[in-house]
Scaffold this active site. Structure first.
Site, mmCIF file in Angstrom:
data_model
loop_
_atom_site.group_PDB
_atom_site.id
_atom_site.type_symbol
_atom_site.label_atom_id
_atom_site.label_comp_id
_atom_site.label_asym_id
_atom_site.label_seq_id
_atom_site.Cartn_x
_atom_site.Cartn_y
_atom_site.Cartn_z
ATOM 1 N N ASP A 144 19.277 -19.102 -43.604
ATOM 2 C CA ASP A 144 20.102 -20.195 -43.068
ATOM 3 C C ASP A 144 20.019 -20.223 -41.547
ATOM 4 O OD1 ASP A 144 21.534 -17.816 -42.778
ATOM 5 O OD2 ASP A 144 23.142 -18.389 -44.137
ATOM 6 N N ASN A 153 34.646 -15.066 -48.656
ATOM 7 C CA ASN A 153 35.041 -16.169 -49.536
ATOM 8 C C ASN A 153 34.051 -16.367 -50.685
ATOM 9 O OD1 ASN A 153 32.827 -17.339 -48.348
ATOM 10 N ND2 ASN A 153 33.924 -18.976 -47.299
ATOM 11 N N HIS A 158 30.764 -16.759 -50.418
ATOM 12 C CA HIS A 158 29.579 -17.578 -50.158
ATOM 13 C C HIS A 158 28.305 -16.733 -50.160
ATOM 14 C CE1 HIS A 158 29.805 -17.296 -45.420
ATOM 15 N NE2 HIS A 158 29.239 -16.229 -45.932
ATOM 16 N N GLU A 200 29.095 -22.545 -49.191
ATOM 17 C CA GLU A 200 30.521 -22.260 -49.170
ATOM 18 C C GLU A 200 31.158 -22.577 -50.530
ATOM 19 O OE1 GLU A 200 31.434 -20.542 -46.768
ATOM 20 O OE2 GLU A 200 31.464 -21.531 -44.817
#
Ligand code: PGA
Length: 273
Positions: free
Chosen positions: A69, A136, A138, A143
């Protein structure tokens, strides 16, 4: 198929186990096509990979490295960019160097850049995908809420992710770019083999939900349950929420451990099979 789970006594041992596993894949297949992560967790793995490369003469010149990413708006020279991180922590230490491709955060047309990258990944065919996991849940910058069918695309980061990454931007979450380009979940799942690294108590809930929870786009890493060949490299704290039946106390190898080509044993102080 249940994943393999390798639990190490420390962050350093987890990092060494992951680095040795990557090095073995590369030694066995010098043309290895790999998708690699950034973040704080893999720093120890990269340090160890550089050491192995030096001491054991591991060669990277036929390999191809793709980055997972990138922040939208940041180029390779920007201190916060993932391309810069990878140059600093891994690539500049590899000589001769592998071929490298990454998402250009400064592309004039980010949508076309994502399409280009998706094609490049498909053409290469990923042998190995290495991931971290966010608090979280991800993976990459996919996400919570990201469809399991998602492909490489532009995404908006959650407030939690911007807070988590603020230390790389002078401590200010507002200084973290609000958007990013990320390889998608479906793209990740096309890799032949996947390693996931996690360390520290803050990751334990996400690790537990990813491995033991239902398949749920609210926990993007739960998509990995669909892949037949996943190995989790965890330290004790990150593994704390796992069912002891899945990971018997004091035993480093959980899950089936039986997929083809699995390493028969643990190394580097990373627990015991
Ligand atoms: P970290 O990030 O290694 O910096 O915790 C992992 C991730 O967000 O995927």
């Amino acid at each position: 198929m249940p994943p393999r789970i390798r639990i190490a006594e420390s962050y350093e041992a987890m990092s060494a186990a992951a680095a040795e596993a990557v090095a073995r894949r590369l030694a066995a297949r010098p043309s290895l096509r790999m998708l690699l992560p950034t973040g704080h967790t893999p720093l120890g793995m990269y340090r160890r990979l550089v050491e192995i490369t030096r001491h054991e003469g591991l060669r990277w010149d036929r390999a191809q490295v793709f980055l997972l990413d990138e922040y939208l708006g940041l180029g390779p020279e920007d201190p916060g960019s993932f391309r810069r991180y990878m140059a600093e922590h891994l690539l500049r230490h590899l000589n001769p160097a592998p071929a490298v491709d990454s998402l250009n955060g400064r592309a004039a047309d980010p949508g076309s850049e994502c399409a280009r990258y998706e094609q490049a990944l498909a053409a290469a065919g990923l042998d190995l995908v290495v991931l971290g996991i966010g608090r979280n849940g991800h993976i990459g910058f996919n996400e919570p809420g990201s469809p399991f069918t998602s492909r490489t695309r532009v995404v908006t980061l959650t407030a939690d992710t911007r807070r988590a990454n603020a230390p790389d931007f002078g401590g200010d979450p507002e200084a973290v770019p609000p958007q990013a380009l990320t390889v998608g979940i479906a793209t990740i799942l096309e890799g032949k083999e996947i390693f996931v690294l996690a360390a520290g108590a803050a990751k334990a809930p996400a690790v537990e939900r990813a491995i033991q929870g239902p398949l749920d786009p609210a926990v993007p890493a739960s998509a990995l349950q669909r892949h037949p060949r996943v190995t989790w490299f965890l330290d004790r704290e990150a593994a704390a929420g796992l069912d002891p039946e899945l990971v018997p106390a004091g035993v480093g190898g959980g899950g089936s451990g039986a997929w083809p080509g699995s390493e028969g044993r643990n190394r580097g102080g990373a627990g015991r099979d």
